[in-house]
Design a protein around this motif. Structure first.
Motif, PDB file in Angstrom:
ATOM      1  N   TRP A 137       0.829  -1.209   0.000  1.00  0.00           N
ATOM      2  CA  TRP A 137       0.000   0.000   0.000  1.00  0.00           C
ATOM      3  C   TRP A 137       0.865   1.261   0.000  1.00  0.00           C
ATOM      4  N   ILE A 138       1.927   1.276   0.774  1.00  0.00           N
ATOM      5  CA  ILE A 138       2.827   2.436   0.816  1.00  0.00           C
ATOM      6  C   ILE A 138       3.423   2.691  -0.562  1.00  0.00           C
ATOM      7  N   LEU A 139       3.821   1.642  -1.251  1.00  0.00           N
ATOM      8  CA  LEU A 139       4.397   1.803  -2.586  1.00  0.00           C
ATOM      9  C   LEU A 139       3.362   2.315  -3.587  1.00  0.00           C
ATOM     10  N   LYS A 140       2.116   1.900  -3.416  1.00  0.00           N
ATOM     11  CA  LYS A 140       1.062   2.399  -4.295  1.00  0.00           C
ATOM     12  C   LYS A 140       0.849   3.904  -4.109  1.00  0.00           C
ATOM     13  N   VAL A 141       0.810   4.337  -2.860  1.00  0.00           N
ATOM     14  CA  VAL A 141       0.618   5.762  -2.593  1.00  0.00           C
ATOM     15  C   VAL A 141       1.835   6.559  -3.048  1.00  0.00           C
ATOM     16  N   GLN A 142       3.015   5.990  -2.855  1.00  0.00           N
ATOM     17  CA  GLN A 142       4.238   6.657  -3.333  1.00  0.00           C
ATOM     18  C   GLN A 142       4.204   6.871  -4.839  1.00  0.00           C
ATOM     19  N   ILE A 145      22.791   4.170 -10.362  1.00  0.00           N
ATOM     20  CA  ILE A 145      22.018   4.714  -9.245  1.00  0.00           C
ATOM     21  C   ILE A 145      20.524   4.513  -9.480  1.00  0.00           C
ATOM     22  N   SER A 146      20.073   4.786 -10.707  1.00  0.00           N
ATOM     23  CA  SER A 146      18.653   4.641 -11.012  1.00  0.00           C
ATOM     24  C   SER A 146      18.201   3.184 -10.906  1.00  0.00           C
ATOM     25  N   ARG A 147      18.987   2.283 -11.483  1.00  0.00           N
ATOM     26  CA  ARG A 147      18.615   0.866 -11.463  1.00  0.00           C
ATOM     27  C   ARG A 147      18.700   0.290 -10.054  1.00  0.00           C
ATOM     28  N   ALA A 148      19.712   0.685  -9.295  1.00  0.00           N
ATOM     29  CA  ALA A 148      19.829   0.209  -7.916  1.00  0.00           C
ATOM     30  C   ALA A 148      18.657   0.689  -7.077  1.00  0.00           C
ATOM     31  N   THR A 149      18.207   1.908  -7.329  1.00  0.00           N
ATOM     32  CA  THR A 149      17.035   2.427  -6.614  1.00  0.00           C
ATOM     33  C   THR A 149      15.802   1.577  -6.907  1.00  0.00           C
ATOM     34  N   ASP A 150      15.614   1.227  -8.182  1.00  0.00           N
ATOM     35  CA  ASP A 150      14.471   0.378  -8.538  1.00  0.00           C
ATOM     36  C   ASP A 150      14.561  -0.989  -7.873  1.00  0.00           C
ATOM     37  N   ILE A 151      15.762  -1.543  -7.827  1.00  0.00           N
ATOM     38  CA  ILE A 151      15.954  -2.867  -7.224  1.00  0.00           C
ATOM     39  C   ILE A 151      15.639  -2.819  -5.731  1.00  0.00           C
ATOM     40  N   ILE A 152      16.088  -1.773  -5.058  1.00  0.00           N
ATOM     41  CA  ILE A 152      15.843  -1.647  -3.623  1.00  0.00           C
ATOM     42  C   ILE A 152      14.349  -1.561  -3.330  1.00  0.00           C
ATOM     43  N   LEU A 153      13.632  -0.751  -4.101  1.00  0.00           N
ATOM     44  CA  LEU A 153      12.196  -0.605  -3.857  1.00  0.00           C
ATOM     45  C   LEU A 153      11.425  -1.872  -4.230  1.00  0.00           C
TER      46      LEU A 153
END
Length: 328
Positions: A79-84, A199-207
């Motif tokens: 749910w948090i990811l949806k609102v984000q 940086i962009s791809r690592a951010t996506d992987i983390i989320l």
């Protein structure tokens, strides 16, 4: 249909000592740990201090023993990811929300493992994280979107925010994987050729992995290093990097932890790719109706441009019948 909850439902979450949250000394404020220009000494300090911004070492085992509901946590993170995504919040906002939620659950037991207490905690954590990172923050009512099962009055959410602040000892400026990824990307790619992509791809992987409880075993620096290595696997010039060398990026890193986290990320990538391949490729409804309408038009001598959105010279009843038949 969402249920509206007033502050009366919140009374059993509060204790007597929580009534004086705003009294006493002002909370300490830490420095901005998300600054992109960090020296190796600064990063080493983050590695040393990150232990204060993660749940205890036995937090993951509580999910395994079912004293905490792993499904309820996964639903709250989703749910948090949806609102984000709905409001376009920064990735750091979503990560901080989940960090607050995990640290609270480790220190404080909710009256129910699932249901309205977990939803209220999720709203409060997301609201606090948004206030920390976002220039424009929606109202507390507008924040409760994207399938929120319960709708809480603003005063109820504010009281929960105070409880979260008390449990976290007002330490909201957490050390996260985003404190490290720019520095680790520079270490992996000294020529800075692929820094932006890493940086962009690592951010996506983390989320994308934040919903998985298995990563609770690893600290932010380890997650950041594993995410950078996983992102490098998608670049031919960097795909031959040895994960064991990541330990040399900064003092305090653990080779075993980085390799374990990196392999877990790789396993999830393989699992997700298999799930995508196993899922059937279903055409959208309008496209299926259009294709079938055109196939039938060859035998019925109808106009080949017939679709749901096209007009027809037939009567409304015959048009509905043709549309229903095509759907079937």
């Amino acid at each position: 249909m969402s249920t509206v909850w007033s502050s009366d439902c919140f009374s059993d979450l509060l204790c007597a000592e929580d009534s004086g949250i705003l009294s006493g000394e002002s909370p300490e404020c830490s420095s901005d740990v998300e600054s992109p220009a960090c020296s190796e000494e600064c990063i080493a300090g983050f590695i040393e201090g990150e232990r204060h911004f993660v749940p205890g070492f036995d937090y993951l085992s509580r999910f395994h023993s079912q004293s905490l509901d792993v499904t309820a946590r996964a639903d709250s993170v989703a749910w948090i990811l949806k609102v984000q995504s709905y409001y376009g919040f920064q990735p750091l906002t979503a990560y901080l929300s989940v960090n607050y939620l995990d640290r609270f659950l480790y220190s404080r037991r909710l009256p129910q493992a699932n249901g309205w207490p977990m939803q209220l905690l999720s709203v409060a954590c997301l609201s606090l994280a948004a206030k920390m990172e976002e220039p424009l923050v929606p109202s507390l009512l507008d924040l409760q979107v994207e399938g929120a099962k319960f709708i809480f009055e603003p005063r109820t959410v504010r009281r929960m925010e105070l409880l979260v602040l008390s449990v976290l000892d007002w330490r909201l400026r957490s050390i996260t994987p985003f404190s490290f990824i720019a520095f680790f990307a520079c270490k992996l790619d000294p020529t800075a050729t692929f820094i932006g992509f890493l940086i962009s791809r690592a951010t996506d992987i983390i989320l994308s992995n934040i919903q998985e409880s298995s990563f609770l075993e690893y600290w932010p620096s380890c997650i950041a290093a594993a995410a950078i290595l996983s992102a490098a696997d998608e670049i031919p010039n960097l795909s031959l990097q040895n994960p064991e060398h990541a330990e040399s990026w900064c003092d305090g890193l653990s080779k075993e932890k980085i390799i374990g986290c990196y392999r877990l990320m790789q396993d999830l990538v393989v699992q997700n790719s298999r799930n995508k391949k196993s899922s059937p490729n279903v055409l959208p409804l309008q496209l299926r109706v259009t294709v079938r309408g055109r196939m039938r038009s060859s035998s019925d001598s109808l106009s080949p441009s017939f679709s749901l959105s096209s007009s027809s010279s037939s009567s409304p009843i015959s048009y509905k019948r043709r549309k229903t038949n095509n759907c079937l």
